[in-house]
Design a protein around this motif. Sequence first.
Motif, PDB file in Angstrom:
ATOM      1  N   THR A 204      40.042  37.854  28.399  1.00  0.00           N
ATOM      2  CA  THR A 204      40.016  39.110  28.957  1.00  0.00           C
ATOM      3  C   THR A 204      39.302  39.422  30.250  1.00  0.00           C
ATOM      4  OG1 THR A 204      37.747  39.731  27.859  1.00  0.00           O
ATOM      5  CG2 THR A 204      39.745  40.364  26.562  1.00  0.00           C
ATOM      6  N   GLY A 205      39.978  40.282  31.068  1.00  0.00           N
ATOM      7  CA  GLY A 205      39.337  40.397  32.354  1.00  0.00           C
ATOM      8  C   GLY A 205      40.156  41.248  33.226  1.00  0.00           C
ATOM      9  N   ALA A 206      39.751  41.519  34.521  1.00  0.00           N
ATOM     10  CA  ALA A 206      40.695  42.322  35.480  1.00  0.00           C
ATOM     11  C   ALA A 206      41.701  41.485  36.163  1.00  0.00           C
ATOM     12  CB  ALA A 206      39.464  42.884  36.443  1.00  0.00           C
ATOM     13  N   GLY A 207      42.076  41.859  37.199  1.00  0.00           N
ATOM     14  CA  GLY A 207      43.021  41.382  37.997  1.00  0.00           C
ATOM     15  C   GLY A 207      42.882  39.616  38.319  1.00  0.00           C
ATOM     16  N   ALA A 208      41.557  39.252  38.866  1.00  0.00           N
ATOM     17  CA  ALA A 208      41.573  37.963  39.105  1.00  0.00           C
ATOM     18  C   ALA A 208      41.626  37.122  37.703  1.00  0.00           C
ATOM     19  CB  ALA A 208      39.814  37.666  39.460  1.00  0.00           C
ATOM     20  N   THR A 209      41.305  37.596  36.586  1.00  0.00           N
ATOM     21  CA  THR A 209      41.806  36.917  35.385  1.00  0.00           C
ATOM     22  C   THR A 209      43.037  36.761  35.276  1.00  0.00           C
ATOM     23  OG1 THR A 209      39.846  37.889  34.473  1.00  0.00           O
ATOM     24  CG2 THR A 209      41.309  36.794  32.895  1.00  0.00           C
ATOM     25  N   GLY A 210      43.961  37.714  35.571  1.00  0.00           N
ATOM     26  CA  GLY A 210      45.226  37.381  35.403  1.00  0.00           C
ATOM     27  C   GLY A 210      46.052  36.415  36.450  1.00  0.00           C
ATOM     28  N   GLN A 211      45.284  36.533  37.605  1.00  0.00           N
ATOM     29  CA  GLN A 211      45.818  35.722  38.744  1.00  0.00           C
ATOM     30  C   GLN A 211      45.508  34.261  38.386  1.00  0.00           C
ATOM     31  OE1 GLN A 211      44.468  36.875  42.767  1.00  0.00           O
ATOM     32  NE2 GLN A 211      44.762  34.740  43.542  1.00  0.00           N
ATOM     33  N   ALA A 212      44.431  33.897  37.791  1.00  0.00           N
ATOM     34  CA  ALA A 212      43.950  32.554  37.389  1.00  0.00           C
ATOM     35  C   ALA A 212      45.154  32.221  36.254  1.00  0.00           C
ATOM     36  CB  ALA A 212      42.711  32.672  36.755  1.00  0.00           C
TER      37      ALA A 212
END
Length: 513
Positions: A204-212
């Motif tokens: 779970t997380g925001a945009g930076a998590t998806g980018q990772a």
Amino acid sequence: MAQTRSLTPDGARADAHIAVDNPATGAVVGHVADASAQDVEQAVARARQAQPGWAELSARSRAEFFTRGRRWLLTHRQEIIDSIVAENGKTQEDAIVEIVYGVSAFAHWAKRARHYLADTKIRSLSPFVLGRSMYTRRVPLGVVGVIGPWNNPLINSFGDAIPALAAGNAVVLKPSEYTPLTALLMEKMTRECGWPKDVFQVVTGAGATGQALVDTADFVMFTGSTKTGRAVAARAGERLVPCSLELGGKDALIVLADASLERAVNVTLHGALCNGGQMCTSVERVYVEEPVYDAFVARLRRRFEEVTSGRSAGLGSTDVGAMTFPPQMSIVEDHVKDAVGRGARVLVGGHTAPGPGRFFEPTLLVDVDHTMTCMREETFGPTLPVMKVANAEEAVRLVNDSTYGLQASIISSNMKRARHLAERLEAGCVTINDAQTNYMAFGLPMGGWKESGLGVRHGAEGIRKYTRLQAVSVNRFPTRRDLHMLPFDPSAYRSILRLVDLMYGNRLRRRGK
């Protein structure tokens, strides 16, 4: 949604978490971790270790795990419905649709995966490969990263994980930070059903998590905006990993003069307002042939006036739920304001509804044209502009006058004419006398043209995209040396040319070429 972070003495992030609110009430309904890039890398590493064992299982064995999952969804359906309603703000009826999709997807991929992924024999007409046995096989990609949207916490998040898992991949799912709770229930499901550890994980997380996740997965399945989809595709391209994107839509519906107006109104109303209009496949613009325009609008107006909007308190309590994504409220307001400013009339609704919660009144617009934002850009809310057209030719031209091409619909009693028009529409999916129902047809591919995406979900390609294609050629009767092999023999190559001329040259001469 709110993010909070505490810092270590050296300034590093620690214990970051996200508060999840209920769009219909504003109340906080949960907290989830805001995973760092390192967290994502570790999850992908665990998935990569687990994946080979999962891939080695037979399709039948993986199907058994899907059967357990399907039973779990049915047993815990009220818990899942409550979770979806709480974090998304939609009605219970719209949440039930997600349950139906989930159990149907489990059943479909369990039954069809083996067929879709079976080895394929290849036959060649070339005499130079005589005696060879040739076939293609499908190989799992490894770790599939799924990045889900906020509008359907189950359908477009875990729903995309199911075929990826059926193909033998491990999956790491990053749900929207606005609706992450249902995804965590799916992770709980895999544990309670005894699935192999780490084959399915949620970060779970925001945009930076998806980018990772885009930076580490072997394949990326993304559902969301066209703007973000471009960034995902660019990064996947840099890494030379495949991706599939379901992006925005400005889905059109054409009502022909020979249509059943009752059917046309019912399809239009549901297509525009189900899930609060927050669907990539929502009907977002309607073109009506002039002879039936007035009668159609009069009926549609009465139906819009009957629609209720508000917080879901059980089945039948409301028709249209909340706006899940806070910035979307401003987009809907701007589209209505722009239309009115350019001459459109609001027949029903047109305003933000009083709180608590985020609601916009179901809104019907007429006297619209293509100078207006509401006819060209994705609105993603409970609004519907309806435009009069002189004839079907004008309707087709206007439908195709769009950067999007996800889905379109035609309402007509003349099936031959409707099919002919459907084939001229620039959209990946076309339904006749329906809207959106094709999404439950798992054997039918669903994907967008133009700026609506790349690739498809559902159908054979909806699972094959999660695999690598390997071609195998087997020389069953090898001789010591073939004619073409080194060292070159002039007489051998003269024989090859005579054979080519015999096979292909004489055919050309017979055709006068």
